[in-house]
Motif scaffolding. Sequence first.
Motif, PDB file in Angstrom:
ATOM      1  N   ILE A   1      50.453 -54.837 -50.666  1.00 39.54           N
ATOM      2  CA  ILE A   1      51.355 -55.554 -49.738  1.00 39.54           C
ATOM      3  C   ILE A   1      50.978 -56.657 -48.970  1.00 39.54           C
ATOM      4  CG2 ILE A   1      53.102 -55.221 -47.994  1.00 39.54           C
ATOM      5  CD1 ILE A   1      53.158 -52.237 -48.992  1.00 39.54           C
ATOM      6  N   LEU A   2      49.686 -56.148 -48.377  1.00 41.43           N
ATOM      7  CA  LEU A   2      49.006 -57.461 -47.450  1.00 41.43           C
ATOM      8  C   LEU A   2      48.653 -58.697 -48.503  1.00 41.43           C
ATOM      9  CD1 LEU A   2      46.810 -55.060 -45.238  1.00 41.43           C
ATOM     10  CD2 LEU A   2      48.624 -56.756 -44.723  1.00 41.43           C
TER      11      LEU A   2
ATOM     12  N   ARG B   1      50.412 -48.840 -43.865  1.00 41.70           N
ATOM     13  CA  ARG B   1      49.117 -49.168 -43.816  1.00 41.70           C
ATOM     14  C   ARG B   1      49.282 -50.647 -43.660  1.00 41.70           C
ATOM     15  NH1 ARG B   1      46.945 -44.959 -46.508  1.00 41.70           N
ATOM     16  NH2 ARG B   1      47.890 -45.541 -48.586  1.00 41.70           N
TER      17      ARG B   1
ATOM     18  N   LEU C   1      58.350 -56.526 -52.293  1.00 37.90           N
ATOM     19  CA  LEU C   1      58.266 -55.104 -52.262  1.00 37.90           C
ATOM     20  C   LEU C   1      58.918 -54.392 -53.523  1.00 37.90           C
ATOM     21  CD1 LEU C   1      58.926 -54.059 -48.486  1.00 37.90           C
ATOM     22  CD2 LEU C   1      56.738 -54.081 -49.741  1.00 37.90           C
TER      23      LEU C   1
ATOM     24  N   ILE D   1      55.260 -38.182 -53.279  1.00 41.45           N
ATOM     25  CA  ILE D   1      55.647 -39.511 -53.850  1.00 41.45           C
ATOM     26  C   ILE D   1      56.218 -40.307 -52.746  1.00 41.45           C
ATOM     27  CG2 ILE D   1      55.147 -39.037 -56.221  1.00 41.45           C
ATOM     28  CD1 ILE D   1      58.316 -39.018 -56.542  1.00 41.45           C
TER      29      ILE D   1
ATOM     30  N   LYS E   1      61.859 -38.777 -56.155  1.00 38.68           N
ATOM     31  CA  LYS E   1      61.911 -40.257 -56.995  1.00 38.68           C
ATOM     32  C   LYS E   1      63.366 -40.978 -56.780  1.00 38.68           C
ATOM     33  CE  LYS E   1      60.981 -42.188 -61.641  1.00 38.68           C
ATOM     34  NZ  LYS E   1      62.154 -43.168 -61.402  1.00 38.68           N
TER      35      LYS E   1
ATOM     36  N   LEU F   1      51.861 -60.571 -49.017  1.00 44.08           N
ATOM     37  CA  LEU F   1      52.269 -61.216 -47.756  1.00 44.08           C
ATOM     38  C   LEU F   1      51.818 -62.332 -47.332  1.00 44.08           C
ATOM     39  CD1 LEU F   1      53.178 -58.033 -45.403  1.00 44.08           C
ATOM     40  CD2 LEU F   1      54.459 -59.597 -46.768  1.00 44.08           C
TER      41      LEU F   1
ATOM     42  N   ARG G   1      63.355 -42.646 -53.641  1.00 49.52           N
ATOM     43  CA  ARG G   1      62.479 -43.950 -53.387  1.00 49.52           C
ATOM     44  C   ARG G   1      63.270 -44.928 -54.338  1.00 49.52           C
ATOM     45  NH1 ARG G   1      56.468 -43.051 -55.482  1.00 49.52           N
ATOM     46  NH2 ARG G   1      57.564 -43.549 -57.307  1.00 49.52           N
TER      47      ARG G   1
ATOM     48  N   ALA H   1      51.906 -46.353 -47.520  1.00 48.12           N
ATOM     49  CA  ALA H   1      51.282 -47.615 -48.067  1.00 48.12           C
ATOM     50  C   ALA H   1      52.051 -48.726 -47.012  1.00 48.12           C
ATOM     51  CB  ALA H   1      51.759 -48.028 -49.486  1.00 48.12           C
TER      52      ALA H   1
ATOM     53  N   PHE I   1      66.200 -46.455 -52.195  1.00 46.56           N
ATOM     54  CA  PHE I   1      65.730 -47.191 -51.171  1.00 46.56           C
ATOM     55  C   PHE I   1      65.521 -48.655 -51.634  1.00 46.56           C
ATOM     56  CE2 PHE I   1      62.629 -49.002 -48.184  1.00 46.56           C
ATOM     57  CZ  PHE I   1      63.236 -48.884 -46.988  1.00 46.56           C
ATOM     58  N   PHE I   2      64.502 -48.761 -52.827  1.00 42.25           N
ATOM     59  CA  PHE I   2      64.225 -49.955 -53.075  1.00 42.25           C
ATOM     60  C   PHE I   2      65.493 -50.726 -53.974  1.00 42.25           C
ATOM     61  CE2 PHE I   2      60.258 -48.193 -52.240  1.00 42.25           C
ATOM     62  CZ  PHE I   2      59.589 -49.374 -51.533  1.00 42.25           C
TER      63      PHE I   2
ATOM     64  N   LEU J   1      52.457 -50.420 -55.507  1.00 47.23           N
ATOM     65  CA  LEU J   1      52.818 -50.453 -54.127  1.00 47.23           C
ATOM     66  C   LEU J   1      51.698 -49.890 -53.284  1.00 47.23           C
ATOM     67  CD1 LEU J   1      55.338 -51.772 -52.531  1.00 47.23           C
ATOM     68  CD2 LEU J   1      55.761 -49.313 -51.934  1.00 47.23           C
ATOM     69  N   THR J   2      50.822 -50.580 -52.797  1.00 53.29           N
ATOM     70  CA  THR J   2      49.629 -49.903 -51.840  1.00 53.29           C
ATOM     71  C   THR J   2      49.857 -50.860 -50.725  1.00 53.29           C
ATOM     72  OG1 THR J   2      47.964 -51.167 -52.782  1.00 53.29           O
ATOM     73  CG2 THR J   2      48.274 -49.268 -53.842  1.00 53.29           C
ATOM     74  N   GLY J   3      49.078 -50.351 -49.561  1.00 54.42           N
ATOM     75  CA  GLY J   3      48.644 -51.126 -48.482  1.00 54.42           C
ATOM     76  C   GLY J   3      48.102 -52.556 -48.684  1.00 54.42           C
TER      77      GLY J   3
ATOM     78  N   GLN K   1      57.217 -61.388 -40.390  1.00 54.38           N
ATOM     79  CA  GLN K   1      56.947 -60.356 -41.599  1.00 54.38           C
ATOM     80  C   GLN K   1      56.764 -58.983 -40.755  1.00 54.38           C
ATOM     81  OE1 GLN K   1      53.380 -61.756 -43.447  1.00 54.38           O
ATOM     82  NE2 GLN K   1      54.517 -62.910 -44.857  1.00 54.38           N
TER      83      GLN K   1
ATOM     84  N   MET L   1      59.889 -60.971 -48.656  1.00 57.84           N
ATOM     85  CA  MET L   1      59.343 -59.834 -48.514  1.00 57.84           C
ATOM     86  C   MET L   1      59.830 -58.610 -49.465  1.00 57.84           C
ATOM     87  SD  MET L   1      58.381 -57.463 -45.144  1.00 57.84           S
ATOM     88  CE  MET L   1      57.546 -58.457 -44.293  1.00 57.84           C
TER      89      MET L   1
ATOM     90  N   TYR M   1      56.885 -52.261 -56.266  1.00 61.11           N
ATOM     91  CA  TYR M   1      57.306 -50.878 -56.530  1.00 61.11           C
ATOM     92  C   TYR M   1      57.601 -50.621 -57.960  1.00 61.11           C
ATOM     93  CZ  TYR M   1      60.217 -46.634 -56.512  1.00 61.11           C
ATOM     94  OH  TYR M   1      60.690 -45.428 -56.860  1.00 61.11           O
TER      95      TYR M   1
END
Lengths: 807, 63
Positions: B46-47, A166, B32, A156, B8, B50, B11, A163, B14-15, B41-43, A480, B28, B36
């Motif tokens: 996020i894009l 990417r 995030l 995980i 877990k 942003l 993570r 992510a 961190f967040f 939270l995926t690519g 960014q 940003m 999360y």
Amino acid sequence: MQQRIRLRKLCGEGFRGILKRVWLDFEGDCKSLVLFGNNGDGKTSFSDAVEWFFTDRIEYLGREGCGRQDYFHDALPETQEPIVELSFNRDALDSEKILKRGGGYRYSNYTDEFRNYIGNSGKELFILRYHTMCEFIDKTKKNKLEDVERIIGFEIVTDIREALLRALNGLKNSTELTGFRGSSNERGDDIVNIIGTKPFIEADIISFADGLRKRLDYDKPISDIDTLKSATDQLDKWVETTERGKQIAWLEQVRVKVSSSKQIPNFLDKLEQALTCHNELAAQKEKVEASALDKLYKAGLEALEKGWAKPGECPLCRQPIDTDQLLESLKKEVEGIQYLLKERTDNIEQVKLLQYRIGPLKESLSSLLEDKVKESILTPHQLETLGSWPDLFDQWEELMNKIKDSPAALTFELPSTNSKDELATIMTEIEEAIEWKKMALAETEETMKFYQDIQTLKSLRDSYLRLLEIESKIRVYESQISSLEKIHQEFEEKEQEGLSRVLEAISKSVNEYFKFLHPDDDFNEIKLVLTEERGLEFSLQFYGRPISPPQKVLSESHLNSLGISLFLASSQYFNSTNGFLILDDVVSSFDVNHRRSLSRLLRERFPDTQFLLFTHDDLWFDLLKKELPSNSWLFKELAKWSHEKGVEIIEPPMTLRERIQYYLESNDTTGAANKCRTLIEGTLKEICEDLGVRLEYCSREKNDQREASELIDGLSQYLNGNKSLRERENKLPFNDLRADQLLTNIGSHHRNLEVTALARGDIEIVLKDIDAFEALFVCSSCNKTASKSHTPRNSKLKQCKCGKLRI
Amino acid sequence: MSEIQSGKELRDQFFETLGERDDIHQGMAVLLIRLYSENKLTGTTILKGLEALRSGMEDATED
């Protein structure tokens, strides 16, 4: 800490090898269990049942191409469904799981507590099988890391890092950003063309603008962008005060549009290139269509590379196939598709950039078709030619959308570009006409220069303001990117740190357990270490020398120990829900000493863990009965498996001698002979070990594979050397045992030869001979064997406990 | 055992601390943390977030 879950009962019916309902009862206090059964008697059906109960699959069977249909016992009536039932030390979790014939499964326990328990258990690893243990050691570094990440719940974390990465790559490669950078370069070139300095800074622009300001006799100095703006505004107003000025300014505006429109042929060249590239890719129709199967090919490749597919069988259609050939052709296919996909992606990026450019070009060209331009500048021919262009722009936009969005196998044609050269000519003509008109209006060179300078100042202002605007957008992107880069990097560092801490802790335990299993070997500092390019490998010190991978120096038996040590260490750290472990036939290549060490390791280091130890090795089974405490361990045995009865449990379990009798009573003399051979070897090994008999050197596991004849020879030499048991009557049992060993060898290895078939009487004689031979080494007074453990150091002869027998 | 963090925990930690950082873009960080906590939270998300942030920043600049 809450008490970990242990098994109280394990029951199966109709599942895998189990036909009739069979219980493994671990009693009220959830004891550990050693289950003996010959190969094929159904031990693994129990570990399969536990795995399926918790995960709804049996992973190793899946890799062999077996599915849920193979979980049903062949002889189970169609009206019945297989059942696995588990009871635990917490009653609220007890449940049946039924494998439904119509598909799916059903638990009898519907509570949230049970559901949570199953969810948490699915993340734990509590079954170790011989082949899965070997597989891990042999995996690639990358796959080892993936496995360990899965075991320790770090996948995980990997998902988040990927992510972030990417998104970071998406930002860096954004088409919009590329477009901004392109526009920034174009505006920069415009400025360089005006001021003649490259590279330039803002001061160069201001200095050049101020020079022009002086030439124009404008009294307020230009010292920054604001004064540049106010100066050009003021000069614009001057121009607007006269009709001539207005006309020249308008003509200059048209000239700028013409200049911009001159980029259209270059744009068209690029569009043609992109279309040609697209059509060439689309022409490889078969490959393009095959690219839709990219994921399938990759999955097939992975199945073959990781050995999930059955050798010699296609993992998809299950038809017989040459695996190596299939692997090779899949690799080639995937490489080809990857190349094709990259080409297509690059081309689409190019098209996206062109899409950014087409809007301003269309706008410039359309502005030339405004009434005033038509009336005062364009000739009828020029007007007719230019009039057809806006439609072409629409067609090109449509074409670019098609290239971007349509199936890759379609080819397209570029709407007419015949007038491309004509357009360039017309643009030059219009530019010249504008210059003539400007000159006519200005009347003198000096006036012309004046208006040109004002226009240059305005162009410089516009280009610089546009440049600032674009650079601001780029800066937003870059900020960014920089932040996301930082976040990604720190997340990766944190992940590595966390992973290293886990690996350090596990390594400590792995090293400890391995050393426990191999106390006399010079292997030290066994560690799991992260390698470059995200991989994982064992490393160790061998006679002070660092070694990695361990296969370089470790025997099969050592590698097995390493696998067991890793499994025990990871369960110690990560199994917080369940307190039971299943070791399914994991000691196949262990020698006697290491088997004993393993039983002691389990007994001494894991007193709070419930073990289900499955073995087909009767000698180890007998050894475990001696080694493991009977108050916390149970010993059970499986009867010979049959299609009609499935798995059956024999209680109480038998000793090796009882098992020989069992075979004799079942008229299976071959089976009895086989067990007699094991008994002779086991007896000899025990006597040799007790007396410290020296044998010819054999490396590692070969030491434990010595045959009885070799042991008898070694024992004879020891006795001759020590001048003990040399009387004729003592030599007879040796001869008898040699003959028995030969007899049982033939009996167990040549089961189809009628002439060599053994009679029940033969086996009974062999058993008597073994008894007589064993008696030679046991004291008639204290009933103990002569052994190193009862003998003072440096004494040549070994004695029994009371000292009356000395051999 | 106590020094080892589960995936877990790592993570979450961190967040949790991401919002306190002053060396990264705050918008940003908020984005995030929100993605999360919503388990989205995926690519791609996020894009998209942003992109919205960039246009918001441009609007702010224009204002």
